[in-house]
Design a protein around this motif. Structure first.
Motif, mmCIF file in Angstrom:
data_model
loop_
_atom_site.group_PDB
_atom_site.id
_atom_site.type_symbol
_atom_site.label_atom_id
_atom_site.label_comp_id
_atom_site.label_asym_id
_atom_site.label_seq_id
_atom_site.Cartn_x
_atom_site.Cartn_y
_atom_site.Cartn_z
ATOM 1 N N SER A 98 0.849 -1.184 0.000
ATOM 2 C CA SER A 98 0.000 0.000 0.000
ATOM 3 C C SER A 98 0.887 1.237 0.000
ATOM 4 N N GLY A 99 0.310 2.352 -0.418
ATOM 5 C CA GLY A 99 1.060 3.602 -0.431
ATOM 6 C C GLY A 99 1.952 3.775 -1.639
ATOM 7 N N VAL A 100 1.852 2.837 -2.634
ATOM 8 C CA VAL A 100 2.707 2.947 -3.814
ATOM 9 C C VAL A 100 2.123 3.914 -4.845
ATOM 10 N N VAL A 101 0.811 4.197 -4.713
ATOM 11 C CA VAL A 101 0.162 5.196 -5.572
ATOM 12 C C VAL A 101 -0.626 6.138 -4.667
ATOM 13 N N GLY A 102 -1.278 7.123 -5.265
ATOM 14 C CA GLY A 102 -2.051 8.074 -4.472
ATOM 15 C C GLY A 102 -3.138 7.394 -3.659
ATOM 16 N N PRO A 103 -3.568 7.988 -2.564
ATOM 17 C CA PRO A 103 -4.519 7.341 -1.650
ATOM 18 C C PRO A 103 -5.876 7.030 -2.263
ATOM 19 N N THR A 104 -6.226 7.681 -3.361
ATOM 20 C CA THR A 104 -7.506 7.395 -4.021
ATOM 21 C C THR A 104 -7.298 6.677 -5.347
ATOM 22 N N GLN A 105 -6.085 6.158 -5.561
ATOM 23 C CA GLN A 105 -5.774 5.463 -6.810
ATOM 24 C C GLN A 105 -5.630 3.960 -6.582
ATOM 25 N N TYR A 106 -5.804 3.210 -7.672
ATOM 26 C CA TYR A 106 -5.699 1.750 -7.637
ATOM 27 C C TYR A 106 -4.848 1.324 -8.829
ATOM 28 N N GLN A 107 -3.808 0.536 -8.562
ATOM 29 C CA GLN A 107 -2.907 0.106 -9.631
ATOM 30 C C GLN A 107 -3.073 -1.384 -9.883
ATOM 31 N N ILE A 108 -3.072 -1.752 -11.165
ATOM 32 C CA ILE A 108 -3.149 -3.159 -11.559
ATOM 33 C C ILE A 108 -1.929 -3.483 -12.411
ATOM 34 N N VAL A 109 -1.251 -4.580 -12.062
ATOM 35 C CA VAL A 109 -0.064 -5.043 -12.785
ATOM 36 C C VAL A 109 -0.404 -6.383 -13.430
ATOM 37 N N ASN A 110 -0.188 -6.503 -14.727
ATOM 38 C CA ASN A 110 -0.486 -7.756 -15.433
ATOM 39 C C ASN A 110 0.779 -8.596 -15.565
ATOM 40 N N ASN A 111 0.880 -9.637 -14.731
ATOM 41 C CA ASN A 111 2.034 -10.538 -14.781
ATOM 42 C C ASN A 111 1.641 -11.939 -15.252
#
Length: 207
Positions: A98-111
């Motif tokens: 957590s805390g890797v992007v803004g507090p209201t953002q959601y990141q998705i990584v396709n592995n």
């Protein structure tokens, strides 16, 4: 987490006009990142109540995010703002730091290189949000983005919706653009809003 409400009223003439034209009510939830979807679509009554909370899930899908497609999710995970979620080789999400992007953002990584759309190693991904529509629980994607293998996507939901009538019949349909006569409702200061269908102009207005 904040909760929001939208009340929509119709008169008999308005309901009759929509029924005659085969149209429903569609709601788009705004999000930075990805194409918009007709998040909620329903057949209205004279008085309608739609409620939702600021809670999301991340999703992946092998549905091609083209206009008119109904997104069918293959994997979902409850998400927390400010966090990153990695789609692993088993097709499921691993929660990242957590805390890797803004507090209201959601990141998705396709592995996951095994997921293919139209011959390309990629997934369709985005955010899912639930709501209650006249007492019935629904849940559907609010946005859709193609994410290539080994790439990331970032999504920022916004508490602004657009309401219009349409011929859509499903929740979570990818759309190329929002109807030009859509009414924009912003939840910047209030958590409740009321709108009315004007059957003379065939569009929504603020109550």
């Amino acid at each position: 987490m904040p909760s929001y409400e939208l009340n929509i009223t119709f008169d008999a003439a308005g309901l009759s006009a929509l029924s005659a034209s085969g149209q429903s009510v569609s709601i788009v939830k705004q999000s930075a990142g990805g194409k918009p979807t007709a998040w909620i679509t329903f057949t209205p009554q004279m008085a309608n109540s739609i409620t939702w909370t600021e809670q999301y899930s991340v999703y992946s899908s092998t549905t091609n995010a083209q206009s008119g497609a109904v997104i069918v999710t293959s994997s979902e995970a409850t998400a927390i703002g400010g966090s990153s979620y990695t789609l692993n080789t088993a097709g499921y999400f691993d929660a990242g730091a957590s805390g890797v992007v803004g507090p209201t953002q959601y990141q998705i990584v396709n592995n996951d290189p095994s997921l293919i759309i139209s011959g390309t190693a990629m997934v369709t991904a985005g955010l899912v949000q639930g709501a209650s529509v006249n007492g019935t629980t629904v849940s559907a994607p609010i946005c859709a983005a193609g994410v290539l293998y080994n790439q990331t996507a970032l999504f920022t939901p916004i508490e602004t919706i657009q309401v219009f009538t349409s011929s859509y019949s499903n929740n979570g349909i990818v759309i190329s653009q929002v109807s030009g006569n859509a009414l924009t409702v912003q939840y910047t200061t209030n958590t409740t809003a009321g709108i009315t269908y004007n059957d003379q102009q065939n569009q929504f207005i603020l109550s």
